[in-house]
Design a protein around this motif. Structure first.
Motif: not given
Length: 264
Positions: A114-115, A110, A154, A158, A173, A11, A149, A118, A134, A136
């Protein structure tokens, strides 16, 4: 959550955190797909700065290591309530963790980013038949006013992605900054830059952290994001290479004053 692959999807906002993480990934010999988002943010100049750093890296030995993509979500986000995206709302000034900074929170941002990341990562993993991380750059300074955050967010997000997709075992992640502040992130970036043979000032001149730069792209030095960045550079005894609307000495003085007042 260590790196467990040679491929990372990042990201990549163009700010100092995601740029530092890009350097961290390159130091760890990753092939990086850097994803930026146009979501109608007032500081959209960050994407232009991100592209400048990609060009710099491309011209300095990393042409085959980084791919930059920009996803345009601006039409959807124009309906979201945030001072970052709503032209009628003013960006607040003051300490980064002050209550009034909550207006800069973009609802569910986020989770949405994130979607997309991912889904892109999973598609990449399936195409190349390799694991993908992934990555971040969320950090501890964000935790107070940005609940999306935090580590718990997360982990649960996830986990939902894992149970909602096939081949989720191909995705890891990577959140190396989750317990770091911006000073530590800059020190990590310095370490990466030294090992990669790059120039610190060039890299960070091509970033922006301000939520309210002027029409010339100059940071005010007074928004919460500005102040957090200024204090971080000051703590490692470096002058921020970006230009502010005032002198470096004056923006440091202002930031220190805000920090002192906040900590009373």
């Amino acid at each position: 959550m260590p790196l467990d692959s040679q491929y990372s999807v990042l990201a990549f906002s163009g700010g100092m955190d995601s740029t530092s993480l890009l350097l961290n990934l390159l130091k760890n010999n990753q092939y990086v797909y850097a994803i930026s988002f146009n979501y109608g943010q007032k500081h959209i100049i960050e994407i232009e700065r991100a592209s400048k750093n990609i060009d710099y890296l491309t011209n300095n030995g990393f042409k085959d290591k980084v791919v930059h993509k920009v996803f345009d979500l601006s039409d959807a986000f124009k309906n979201f309530n945030s001072s970052i995206t709503d032209k009628k709302q003013r960006i607040p000034e003051g300490h980064y963790e002050s209550e009034n900074m909550k207006s800069t929170f973009v609802p569910n941002r986020n989770a949405i980013f994130s979607s997309f990341i991912y889904g892109f990562s999973l598609s990449l993993a399936q195409k190349i038949s390799k694991k993908v991380s992934v990555s971040i750059g969320a950090h501890s300074g964000d935790h107070e006013i940005y609940p999306d955050c935090r580590l718990d967010f997360f982990k649960q997000l996830f986990h939902a992605f894992e149970i909602g997709n096939w081949d989720s075992d191909k995705i890891d992640l990577y959140l190396p900054y989750i317990d770091m502040d911006k000073k530590d992130i800059l020190l990590d970036a310095q370490n990466s830059i030294d090992k990669l043979g790059l120039d610190f000032n060039t890299i960070f001149k091509n970033t922006i952290t301000s939520y309210n730069p002027d029409s010339n792209g100059l940071s005010s030095g007074k928004s919460g994001s500005d102040i957090e960045r200024i204090l971080a550079f000051n703590k490692i005894n470096k002058k921020d290479p970006i230009a502010y609307q005032d002198s470096w000495e004056n923006v440091v003085k202002y930031a220190l004053g805000v920090e002192k007042e906040f900590n009373k």
